[in-house]
Design a protein around this motif. Sequence first.
Motif, mmCIF file in Angstrom:
data_model
loop_
_atom_site.group_PDB
_atom_site.id
_atom_site.type_symbol
_atom_site.label_atom_id
_atom_site.label_comp_id
_atom_site.label_asym_id
_atom_site.label_seq_id
_atom_site.Cartn_x
_atom_site.Cartn_y
_atom_site.Cartn_z
ATOM 1 N N GLU A 145 54.439 34.744 50.817
ATOM 2 C CA GLU A 145 54.348 36.105 50.015
ATOM 3 C C GLU A 145 52.924 36.895 50.367
ATOM 4 O OE1 GLU A 145 56.241 36.070 45.970
ATOM 5 O OE2 GLU A 145 55.678 33.953 46.324
ATOM 6 N N SER A 146 52.261 36.021 51.117
ATOM 7 C CA SER A 146 50.879 36.798 51.430
ATOM 8 C C SER A 146 50.952 38.041 52.285
ATOM 9 C CB SER A 146 50.198 35.736 52.241
ATOM 10 O OG SER A 146 48.725 36.215 52.730
ATOM 11 N N PRO A 147 50.061 38.904 51.783
ATOM 12 C CA PRO A 147 50.081 40.284 52.208
ATOM 13 C C PRO A 147 49.150 40.335 53.555
ATOM 14 C CG PRO A 147 48.381 40.102 50.529
ATOM 15 C CD PRO A 147 49.086 38.997 50.320
ATOM 16 N N GLN A 148 49.728 41.029 54.376
ATOM 17 C CA GLN A 148 48.717 41.432 55.620
ATOM 18 C C GLN A 148 47.642 42.459 55.478
ATOM 19 O OE1 GLN A 148 52.312 41.573 57.893
ATOM 20 N NE2 GLN A 148 51.339 40.694 59.658
ATOM 21 N N ILE A 149 47.912 43.474 54.686
ATOM 22 C CA ILE A 149 47.164 44.464 54.196
ATOM 23 C C ILE A 149 46.953 44.586 52.828
ATOM 24 C CG2 ILE A 149 47.113 47.005 54.362
ATOM 25 C CD1 ILE A 149 46.294 45.594 57.229
ATOM 26 N N ILE A 150 45.914 44.683 52.216
ATOM 27 C CA ILE A 150 45.746 45.070 50.715
ATOM 28 C C ILE A 150 44.940 46.325 50.858
ATOM 29 C CG2 ILE A 150 44.718 44.303 48.639
ATOM 30 C CD1 ILE A 150 45.021 41.533 49.690
ATOM 31 N N HIS A 151 45.742 47.462 50.240
ATOM 32 C CA HIS A 151 45.021 48.739 50.202
ATOM 33 C C HIS A 151 44.486 49.109 49.029
ATOM 34 C CE1 HIS A 151 45.152 53.059 52.274
ATOM 35 N NE2 HIS A 151 44.064 52.914 51.509
ATOM 36 N N CYS A 152 43.290 49.256 48.565
ATOM 37 C CA CYS A 152 42.863 49.566 47.317
ATOM 38 C C CYS A 152 42.277 50.954 47.245
ATOM 39 C CB CYS A 152 41.370 48.621 47.093
ATOM 40 S SG CYS A 152 41.785 46.843 47.565
ATOM 41 N N GLN A 153 43.015 51.686 46.009
ATOM 42 C CA GLN A 153 42.663 53.073 45.812
ATOM 43 C C GLN A 153 41.518 53.404 44.956
ATOM 44 O OE1 GLN A 153 44.416 55.083 47.933
ATOM 45 N NE2 GLN A 153 45.751 53.655 48.583
ATOM 46 N N ASP A 154 40.529 53.959 45.228
ATOM 47 C CA ASP A 154 39.663 54.529 44.885
ATOM 48 C C ASP A 154 38.710 53.413 44.122
ATOM 49 O OD1 ASP A 154 38.234 56.946 44.429
ATOM 50 O OD2 ASP A 154 39.187 57.747 42.783
ATOM 51 N N ALA A 155 37.658 53.916 43.417
ATOM 52 C CA ALA A 155 36.329 53.078 42.805
ATOM 53 C C ALA A 155 37.109 51.932 41.892
ATOM 54 C CB ALA A 155 35.373 53.875 41.869
ATOM 55 N N ALA A 156 38.215 52.490 40.913
ATOM 56 C CA ALA A 156 38.593 51.377 40.023
ATOM 57 C C ALA A 156 39.100 50.309 40.578
ATOM 58 C CB ALA A 156 39.466 52.322 39.066
ATOM 59 N N ALA A 157 39.608 50.400 41.977
ATOM 60 C CA ALA A 157 40.051 49.108 42.741
ATOM 61 C C ALA A 157 39.203 48.867 43.847
ATOM 62 C CB ALA A 157 41.364 49.567 43.099
ATOM 63 N N ALA A 158 38.174 49.204 43.928
ATOM 64 C CA ALA A 158 37.187 48.878 44.984
ATOM 65 C C ALA A 158 36.701 47.687 45.023
ATOM 66 C CB ALA A 158 36.350 50.168 45.257
ATOM 67 N N LEU A 159 36.615 46.927 43.717
ATOM 68 C CA LEU A 159 36.074 45.513 43.651
ATOM 69 C C LEU A 159 36.888 44.501 44.270
ATOM 70 C CD1 LEU A 159 34.171 45.514 40.162
ATOM 71 C CD2 LEU A 159 33.118 45.196 42.423
ATOM 72 N N PHE A 160 38.284 45.027 44.568
ATOM 73 C CA PHE A 160 39.147 43.893 44.789
ATOM 74 C C PHE A 160 38.736 43.043 46.035
ATOM 75 C CE2 PHE A 160 42.926 41.876 46.860
ATOM 76 C CZ PHE A 160 43.639 41.538 45.794
ATOM 77 N N PRO A 161 38.219 43.490 47.198
ATOM 78 C CA PRO A 161 37.759 42.704 48.338
ATOM 79 C C PRO A 161 36.561 41.865 47.723
ATOM 80 C CG PRO A 161 38.081 44.641 48.739
ATOM 81 C CD PRO A 161 37.939 44.920 47.279
ATOM 82 N N ALA A 162 35.576 42.161 47.158
ATOM 83 C CA ALA A 162 34.708 41.244 46.566
ATOM 84 C C ALA A 162 35.201 40.055 45.698
ATOM 85 C CB ALA A 162 33.446 42.075 46.172
ATOM 86 N N ILE A 163 35.754 40.655 44.740
ATOM 87 C CA ILE A 163 36.516 39.659 44.061
ATOM 88 C C ILE A 163 37.366 38.630 44.656
ATOM 89 C CG2 ILE A 163 38.071 39.404 42.085
ATOM 90 C CD1 ILE A 163 37.225 41.877 40.724
ATOM 91 N N MET A 164 38.020 38.876 45.626
ATOM 92 C CA MET A 164 39.064 38.293 46.423
ATOM 93 C C MET A 164 38.160 37.244 47.158
ATOM 94 S SD MET A 164 41.723 39.136 49.442
ATOM 95 C CE MET A 164 40.549 39.553 50.751
ATOM 96 N N GLU A 165 37.001 37.621 47.836
ATOM 97 C CA GLU A 165 35.960 36.604 48.519
ATOM 98 C C GLU A 165 35.491 35.674 47.860
ATOM 99 O OE1 GLU A 165 35.801 36.581 51.762
ATOM 100 O OE2 GLU A 165 37.439 37.673 52.076
ATOM 101 N N ASN A 166 34.976 36.156 46.539
ATOM 102 C CA ASN A 166 34.410 34.976 45.610
ATOM 103 C C ASN A 166 35.420 34.112 45.052
ATOM 104 O OD1 ASN A 166 31.950 34.403 44.095
ATOM 105 N ND2 ASN A 166 33.335 34.985 42.004
ATOM 106 N N GLU A 167 36.623 34.551 44.514
ATOM 107 C CA GLU A 167 37.648 33.751 44.152
ATOM 108 C C GLU A 167 38.105 32.658 45.519
ATOM 109 O OE1 GLU A 167 38.352 33.264 41.142
ATOM 110 O OE2 GLU A 167 37.240 34.877 40.386
ATOM 111 N N LYS A 168 38.174 32.916 46.514
ATOM 112 C CA LYS A 168 38.559 32.414 47.563
ATOM 113 C C LYS A 168 37.288 30.975 47.859
ATOM 114 C CE LYS A 168 39.689 34.241 51.666
ATOM 115 N NZ LYS A 168 39.463 35.317 52.717
#
Length: 523
Positions: A145-168
């Motif tokens: 179920e892993s996504p190849q692309i994660i597309h985050c829309q605007d500032a309210a979703a822009a932390l997702f990549p940093a949070i993802m890297e930290n949780e990984k």
Amino acid sequence: MKVWIISREYAGIAEAGGVKNVSCSLSENLVKAGNPVTLFIPLYGCTDISSVKDYLCVWHKPVQVKVGDALCHVCFAHAYSNGVEIVFICHKSFSEKMGVYTYTHHEELKDPSHIRGSGHTDTLFLNVLYQKAAVLYGETCSKSESPQIIHCQDAAAALFPAIMENEKSTSKDLRSFYSHSKCVVTIHNAGPGYHHAFENINQASWYTGIPESELSYGLNGNRIEPFLLAARNSVITTVSPQYADEIMSGETETDGLSEEFRKRNVKIHGITNGIDIARYDPSDTGISLLPYAFAPEKKDFEGKYECRKFFLEKYAIESVKAVEDGLEKFGYLKADDENCVYIAYHGRIVTQKGISVLIKAAEILISQKLPVRFIFIGQGQPELENEMENFALLNSGKCVYFKGYSRFLSRLSIASADFAVFPSFFEPCGLEDLIAQIYGTIPVAHATGGLCKIVDDETGFLYKDNDPTELAQVLHSLTVITYYAGKNIFNNMIAYTARCVRALFAWENVTREKYIPLYHSLI
């Protein structure tokens, strides 16, 4: 490609600004092109699930999310909308909110400190909870179920990549699940007040759990900016090439972001937003919601002017007091004035949109005794709403203002007008100018950002300096030409413009020609 869309708003489900249209239209057109799409969105108190299918309130395994000192139990609901899988992130902090980003009138009545139109006092908590929950959702999924692309829309979703890297960094399961996932973050608005930034690095670390050593990349002065953090682990896009250039050159106000992007050598890809023409098609009243059909690209305008007559008689005249629930009416127009030149504004009533320029320009035109009438509709900052109200009341008979939002009346107002005016001080993309063009209404706009997709004297009219005198001069000339030469004078331009919108800005084409190639280049 399997694509995730991370967005706090989505058309037809939870609506606030232009982000809703991009999230919805991009998702649906990716699905049409054969790419499975999953949208992650909070389940608010204002969420409308009437249009979704197969809704499941309790679905999937819940997750525990730590935000600051709070350990939050987050559940997931599930549905489908036009082929898009919808994952609702469920927590009482969202379900108690009656607006996506701001408090409503009813919330203010319950708690006077929650002023209508002001941002939620727990905005930072909501943003982190939402994005962490979406990241941790991966722990409950299989690798397939892993996504190849994660597309985050605007500032309210822009932390997702940093949070993802930290949780990984602390979870073997998440490292595996997101091992081939690439992130895209789209800036819809880089203007002051739209950054969802943390006040300082300590506050950011407390909310997110990300080490200060990692957060320091996001420093803009003392603030921690989600957009800057996103630039480290994702591709940054914005909603028009012109706006991308303005951000990087510092031509538009970004409260320091432009300089910080340049320091980091960040590249911003500009992709102009599209429009789902099929959702507005004026030749089909069942779709457009308009009382009469017409087809601007075929120079069929009879229905457009029947719409104007209907608007004047049913909504604009003095005797009509109540129009629709949630709308207040100020001022009026006369039913026998349909031969005047009509100028409309529909959009948010906020400083960015140049409301002060619009009102002063309208004052100039009315003082010149021109055969011009104004239609305003929208809501936003209370002090600017008050200016609109006062102007309409002082100029009753020549101006009507509908305060609030109505999809039907907004479309009818624009379709009834000869010109739609957009005096924005800055505009990342703009959707209302495209809607106007679809409805055979010529846009007149300040030459900034995405409004520069209007080709001056071909698909509308642009003016350079955003001051009331210059705008009034442009509108004065157009009013005189239209009134004395007749409305047919612009028929060729209107028909050409309607065809251009279909050819250049249909979401199907934007998705196929811009976004899918970008995604492929990443994977």
